[in-house]
Design a protein around this motif. Structure first.
Motif, short mmCIF file in Angstrom:
data_model
loop_
_atom_site.label_atom_id
_atom_site.label_comp_id
_atom_site.label_asym_id
_atom_site.label_seq_id
_atom_site.Cartn_x
_atom_site.Cartn_y
_atom_site.Cartn_z
N PRO A 211 40.77 42.11 36.71
CA PRO A 211 39.73 42.92 37.33
C PRO A 211 39.82 42.92 38.85
O PRO A 211 39.13 43.70 39.51
CB PRO A 211 38.44 42.25 36.87
CG PRO A 211 38.82 40.82 36.67
CD PRO A 211 40.25 40.84 36.20
N LEU A 212 40.68 42.07 39.40
CA LEU A 212 40.77 41.93 40.85
C LEU A 212 42.21 42.09 41.33
O LEU A 212 43.13 41.49 40.78
CB LEU A 212 40.26 40.56 41.28
CG LEU A 212 38.84 40.21 40.85
CD1 LEU A 212 38.55 38.74 41.12
CD2 LEU A 212 37.85 41.09 41.59
N VAL A 213 42.39 42.89 42.39
CA VAL A 213 43.69 43.10 43.00
C VAL A 213 43.52 42.97 44.51
O VAL A 213 42.61 43.56 45.09
CB VAL A 213 44.27 44.49 42.67
CG1 VAL A 213 45.59 44.72 43.39
CG2 VAL A 213 44.42 44.67 41.18
N GLY A 214 44.41 42.20 45.13
CA GLY A 214 44.41 42.07 46.58
C GLY A 214 45.71 42.62 47.13
O GLY A 214 46.78 42.20 46.72
N LEU A 215 45.60 43.57 48.05
CA LEU A 215 46.78 44.16 48.67
C LEU A 215 46.86 43.74 50.13
O LEU A 215 45.86 43.72 50.83
CB LEU A 215 46.71 45.69 48.59
CG LEU A 215 46.63 46.29 47.20
CD1 LEU A 215 46.47 47.80 47.30
CD2 LEU A 215 47.84 45.91 46.38
N THR B 63 40.86 28.54 35.65
CA THR B 63 39.93 28.89 34.58
C THR B 63 39.28 30.24 34.79
O THR B 63 38.68 30.77 33.87
CB THR B 63 38.82 27.83 34.47
OG1 THR B 63 38.14 27.76 35.73
CG2 THR B 63 39.39 26.48 34.10
N LYS B 64 39.36 30.80 35.97
CA LYS B 64 38.71 32.07 36.26
C LYS B 64 39.67 33.23 35.99
O LYS B 64 40.86 33.04 35.78
CB LYS B 64 38.21 32.09 37.69
CG LYS B 64 37.13 31.03 37.94
CD LYS B 64 36.65 31.05 39.35
CE LYS B 64 35.60 29.96 39.56
NZ LYS B 64 35.20 29.87 40.95
N CYS B 65 39.15 34.42 36.04
CA CYS B 65 39.91 35.63 35.72
C CYS B 65 41.18 35.77 36.56
O CYS B 65 41.29 35.18 37.64
CB CYS B 65 39.02 36.84 35.94
SG CYS B 65 38.55 37.12 37.65
N PRO B 66 42.14 36.54 36.06
CA PRO B 66 43.37 36.74 36.81
C PRO B 66 43.14 37.61 38.05
O PRO B 66 42.28 38.49 38.05
CB PRO B 66 44.31 37.44 35.83
CG PRO B 66 43.42 38.05 34.81
CD PRO B 66 42.18 37.21 34.76
N PHE B 67 43.92 37.35 39.06
CA PHE B 67 43.83 38.06 40.33
C PHE B 67 45.26 38.43 40.71
O PHE B 67 46.12 37.57 40.82
CB PHE B 67 43.22 37.12 41.38
CG PHE B 67 42.70 37.81 42.60
CD1 PHE B 67 43.54 38.40 43.51
CD2 PHE B 67 41.34 37.82 42.86
CE1 PHE B 67 43.06 39.01 44.65
CE2 PHE B 67 40.84 38.43 44.01
CZ PHE B 67 41.70 39.03 44.91
N VAL B 68 45.52 39.71 40.90
CA VAL B 68 46.86 40.17 41.27
C VAL B 68 46.91 40.33 42.79
O VAL B 68 46.03 40.93 43.39
CB VAL B 68 47.19 41.52 40.58
CG1 VAL B 68 48.52 42.08 41.08
CG2 VAL B 68 47.22 41.34 39.07
N LEU B 69 47.94 39.77 43.40
CA LEU B 69 48.17 39.88 44.84
C LEU B 69 49.55 40.47 45.09
O LEU B 69 50.50 40.15 44.37
CB LEU B 69 48.11 38.52 45.52
CG LEU B 69 46.78 37.82 45.65
CD1 LEU B 69 46.96 36.47 46.32
CD2 LEU B 69 45.81 38.67 46.46
N ALA B 70 49.66 41.28 46.13
CA ALA B 70 50.95 41.83 46.51
C ALA B 70 50.91 42.33 47.94
O ALA B 70 49.87 42.79 48.42
CB ALA B 70 51.32 42.99 45.58
N THR C 1 54.56 48.75 40.06
CA THR C 1 54.63 47.35 39.63
C THR C 1 53.25 46.70 39.67
O THR C 1 52.87 45.97 38.76
CB THR C 1 55.62 46.57 40.50
OG1 THR C 1 56.90 47.21 40.44
CG2 THR C 1 55.74 45.13 40.07
N ILE C 2 52.52 46.99 40.73
CA ILE C 2 51.17 46.42 40.89
C ILE C 2 50.26 46.92 39.76
O ILE C 2 49.55 46.13 39.13
CB ILE C 2 50.58 46.77 42.27
CG1 ILE C 2 51.45 46.13 43.37
CG2 ILE C 2 49.13 46.32 42.38
CD1 ILE C 2 51.17 46.64 44.77
N VAL C 3 50.31 48.22 39.49
CA VAL C 3 49.48 48.80 38.43
C VAL C 3 49.88 48.22 37.07
O VAL C 3 49.01 47.82 36.28
CB VAL C 3 49.58 50.34 38.44
CG1 VAL C 3 48.90 50.94 37.21
CG2 VAL C 3 48.97 50.90 39.72
N GLU C 4 51.18 48.15 36.79
CA GLU C 4 51.65 47.61 35.50
C GLU C 4 51.16 46.18 35.29
O GLU C 4 50.66 45.86 34.20
CB GLU C 4 53.18 47.63 35.44
CG GLU C 4 53.78 49.01 35.28
CD GLU C 4 55.30 49.02 35.51
OE1 GLU C 4 55.92 47.94 35.61
OE2 GLU C 4 55.85 50.14 35.59
#
Length: 179
Positions: free
Chosen positions: A161-165, A107-114, A150-153
């Motif tokens: 709003p959140l990205v974890g590298l 239910t919370k915002c999307p979080f991108v991980l890579a 790819t991460i940016v796209e």
């Protein structure tokens, strides 16, 4: 006689008898026994919360292996074998979450991980993903060796709003900066 080869094997000996599932999961991870780690995790999940299993069993075992690596009592192959055993325990946690209907209900915002370009180590990223999913975040896991573009796209496409590298190797830190 020839000198022994460097110890690339896991740290500890296998337990004498796997009757204590709690001790066995730790031992299975430390000794790099994937099937036993999965079996013990499945047993522990019958009586233990998944997050407690991670915090009390899996992470301490990985910390033990990591410390041995830092102290040069273990070598990279043993570290990777232990990480694979921990990964099999995480798979059991994911299966449990799916069975309990905890997947897809984020239910919370999307979080991108890579894991950044040039790096293939993903155990830390996988731990973070599992924890985020358990706390209700929608996680887009792009995997390992992911180019910055790819991460940016994906981040822009998902309005995340959140990205974890993740990067284990110091040689891949520049890829984090670039991303």
């Amino acid at each position: 006689t020839a000198a022994p080869a460097p110890n690339a094997a896991p740290l500890a000996k296998a337990p004498a008898s796997p009757t204590d599932a709690q001790a066995t999961l730790r031992d299975a991870i430390v000794t790099g026994r994937r099937e036993l780690a999965a079996k013990c995790a499945a047993e522990l999940l019958q009586k233990k919360d998944p997050l407690a299993l991670i915090a009390e069993e899996i992470i301490p075992a990985l910390d033990e292996v990591g410390l041995a690596y830092e102290e040069k009592r273990a070598y990279l192959p043993g570290l990777l074998i232990s990480a694979e055993a921990a990964k099999s325990a995480f798979e059991q946690i994911k299966l449990r979450a799916a069975k309990d209907g905890q997947t897809g209900g984020a239910t919370k915002c999307p979080f991108v991980l890579a894991t950044v370009k040039g790096d293939i180590h993903d155990i830390g990223k996988n731990i973070v993903r599992l924890l985020l999913e358990n706390y209700g975040y929608r996680v887009c896991d792009l995997g390992r060796d992911v180019p910055p573009e790819t991460i940016v796209e994906q981040t822009l496409a998902l309005h995340a709003p959140l990205v974890g590298l993740s990067a284990l190797m110091t040689t891949t830190v520049p890829s984090m900066r670039e991303t």
